[in-house]
Design a protein around this motif. Structure first.
Motif, PDB file in Angstrom:
ATOM      1  N   GLY A   1       0.776  -1.232   0.000  1.00 32.95           N
ATOM      2  CA  GLY A   1       0.000   0.000   0.000  1.00 32.95           C
ATOM      3  C   GLY A   1       0.811   1.286   0.000  1.00 32.95           C
ATOM      4  N   ASP A   2       2.133   1.183   0.054  1.00 36.52           N
ATOM      5  CA  ASP A   2       2.992   2.375   0.047  1.00 36.52           C
ATOM      6  C   ASP A   2       3.202   2.818  -1.402  1.00 36.52           C
ATOM      7  OD1 ASP A   2       4.861   4.356   0.258  1.00 36.52           O
ATOM      8  OD2 ASP A   2       6.417   3.119   1.205  1.00 36.52           O
ATOM      9  N   VAL A   3       2.497   3.859  -1.804  1.00 34.43           N
ATOM     10  CA  VAL A   3       2.561   4.321  -3.194  1.00 34.43           C
ATOM     11  C   VAL A   3       3.219   5.697  -3.295  1.00 34.43           C
ATOM     12  CG1 VAL A   3       0.589   2.952  -3.960  1.00 34.43           C
ATOM     13  CG2 VAL A   3       0.205   5.240  -3.016  1.00 34.43           C
ATOM     14  N   GLY A   4       4.021   6.048  -2.295  1.00 35.56           N
ATOM     15  CA  GLY A   4       4.662   7.360  -2.297  1.00 35.56           C
ATOM     16  C   GLY A   4       5.503   7.614  -3.529  1.00 35.56           C
ATOM     17  N   GLU A   5       6.302   6.619  -3.941  1.00 32.04           N
ATOM     18  CA  GLU A   5       7.150   6.808  -5.122  1.00 32.04           C
ATOM     19  C   GLU A   5       6.311   6.924  -6.388  1.00 32.04           C
ATOM     20  OE1 GLU A   5      11.148   4.959  -7.271  1.00 32.04           O
ATOM     21  OE2 GLU A   5      10.201   3.881  -5.607  1.00 32.04           O
ATOM     22  N   LEU A   6       5.267   6.125  -6.481  1.00 33.64           N
ATOM     23  CA  LEU A   6       4.389   6.210  -7.651  1.00 33.64           C
ATOM     24  C   LEU A   6       3.707   7.566  -7.706  1.00 33.64           C
ATOM     25  CD1 LEU A   6       2.705   2.674  -7.646  1.00 33.64           C
ATOM     26  CD2 LEU A   6       4.824   3.404  -8.763  1.00 33.64           C
ATOM     27  N   GLU A   7       3.296   8.076  -6.556  1.00 33.91           N
ATOM     28  CA  GLU A   7       2.684   9.403  -6.491  1.00 33.91           C
ATOM     29  C   GLU A   7       3.653  10.483  -6.977  1.00 33.91           C
ATOM     30  OE1 GLU A   7      -0.213  10.544  -5.966  1.00 33.91           O
ATOM     31  OE2 GLU A   7      -1.361   9.258  -4.613  1.00 33.91           O
ATOM     32  N   ARG A   8       4.897  10.392  -6.560  1.00 34.79           N
ATOM     33  CA  ARG A   8       5.894  11.404  -6.978  1.00 34.79           C
ATOM     34  C   ARG A   8       6.064  11.405  -8.488  1.00 34.79           C
ATOM     35  NH1 ARG A   8       8.375   9.542  -2.298  1.00 34.79           N
ATOM     36  NH2 ARG A   8       9.746   8.128  -3.418  1.00 34.79           N
ATOM     37  N   HIS A   9       6.170  10.219  -9.070  1.00 37.22           N
ATOM     38  CA  HIS A   9       6.344  10.151 -10.525  1.00 37.22           C
ATOM     39  C   HIS A   9       5.089  10.655 -11.241  1.00 37.22           C
ATOM     40  CE1 HIS A   9      10.187   8.317 -10.177  1.00 37.22           C
ATOM     41  NE2 HIS A   9       9.747   7.176  -9.690  1.00 37.22           N
ATOM     42  N   ALA A  10       3.918  10.359 -10.707  1.00 32.77           N
ATOM     43  CA  ALA A  10       2.673  10.827 -11.328  1.00 32.77           C
ATOM     44  C   ALA A  10       2.592  12.348 -11.295  1.00 32.77           C
ATOM     45  CB  ALA A  10       1.470  10.207 -10.619  1.00 32.77           C
ATOM     46  N   ARG A  11       3.010  12.943 -10.181  1.00 29.37           N
ATOM     47  CA  ARG A  11       2.991  14.413 -10.096  1.00 29.37           C
ATOM     48  C   ARG A  11       3.942  15.029 -11.118  1.00 29.37           C
ATOM     49  NH1 ARG A  11       2.655  13.389  -4.444  1.00 29.37           N
ATOM     50  NH2 ARG A  11       4.910  13.674  -4.210  1.00 29.37           N
TER      51      ARG A  11
END
Length: 222
Positions: A117-127
């Protein structure tokens, strides 16, 4: 009695040399930027000797870089005439995407568990993709999109899978397909949000969703 250690110790200069990116890789990156940015187009010749002179390097790293891009299928060798930029057929592009989709589905099935459930890296790339979309930066968006997918493959914990995926030259093929499809950049960035939610919720269908996402761009390219 203490005896001096005969083992030679590395100097700071040695460590600095080891940390540098090999020249062949630097030349490869420059060539790839030129191919993706439109400096060289299908049918154009790239002459090893001329390029080496332009970059003020020996021909060896240029030759290494050209062979690497030939292996990806982006260039064709022409005896005694250098290499020529290939025209990529839609069917060939689709084949690459089919292999990529299978690899990413396999990776996602492990990554969704390991990420927990840790999607911090995916969130950064999406931003970063969204920022690139807002500025109309197609190449930048493609690179951040590739980083998004690479993060998932890396999260699988399978080194062989990651090396195989990287060997496809995903960034190059992604930019080629985006140039062909010419999607709305905001739409392309938004396409990654459902994937983030699937990994956040640890959805068992995350692998299937990722494979369908990849294949959708293959379908648009033919």
């Amino acid at each position: 009695m203490n005896h001096p250690d005969p083992t030679p110790q590395p100097s700071p200069d040695d460590a600095d040399r080891l940390s540098r990116v090999p020249l062949g890789e630097q030349v490869r990156a420059l060539l790839l930027d030129g191919l993706l940015g439109g400096r060289w187009r299908p049918g154009d010749r790239i002459v090893e000797r001329r390029l080496a002179a332009e970059l003020n390097v020996s021909q060896a790293p240029v030759r290494e870089a050209l062979r690497s891009l030939q292996a990806l299928g982006l260039l064709d060798a022409e005896p005694n005439r250098g290499v020529r930029v290939r025209e990529i057929a839609p069917a060939e592009l689709r084949e690459v995407y089919q292999v990529r989709a299978a690899l990413e589905r396999l990776a996602a099935e492990s990554a969704v568990v390991r990420l927990a459930g840790d999607v911090g890296e995916l969130e950064r790339h999406a931003r970063e993709m969204e920022k690139a979309a807002a500025s109309g930066d197609l190449l930048g968006q493609a690179r951040h999109g590739v980083a998004f997918h690479r993060a998932i493959v890396a999260a699988s914990g399978n080194g062989t899978l990651l090396r195989t995926w990287e060997g496809l030259g995903v960034e190059a093929w992604t930019v080629l397909s985006l140039h062909r499809v010419r999607p709305e950049l905001h739409e392309n960035a938004a396409d990654h949000r459902p994937l983030i939610e699937a990994f956040r919720s640890q959805a068992p269908e995350a692998g299937r969703l990722l494979a369908e996402h990849v294949l959708e761009y293959a379908d648009r390219s033919v």
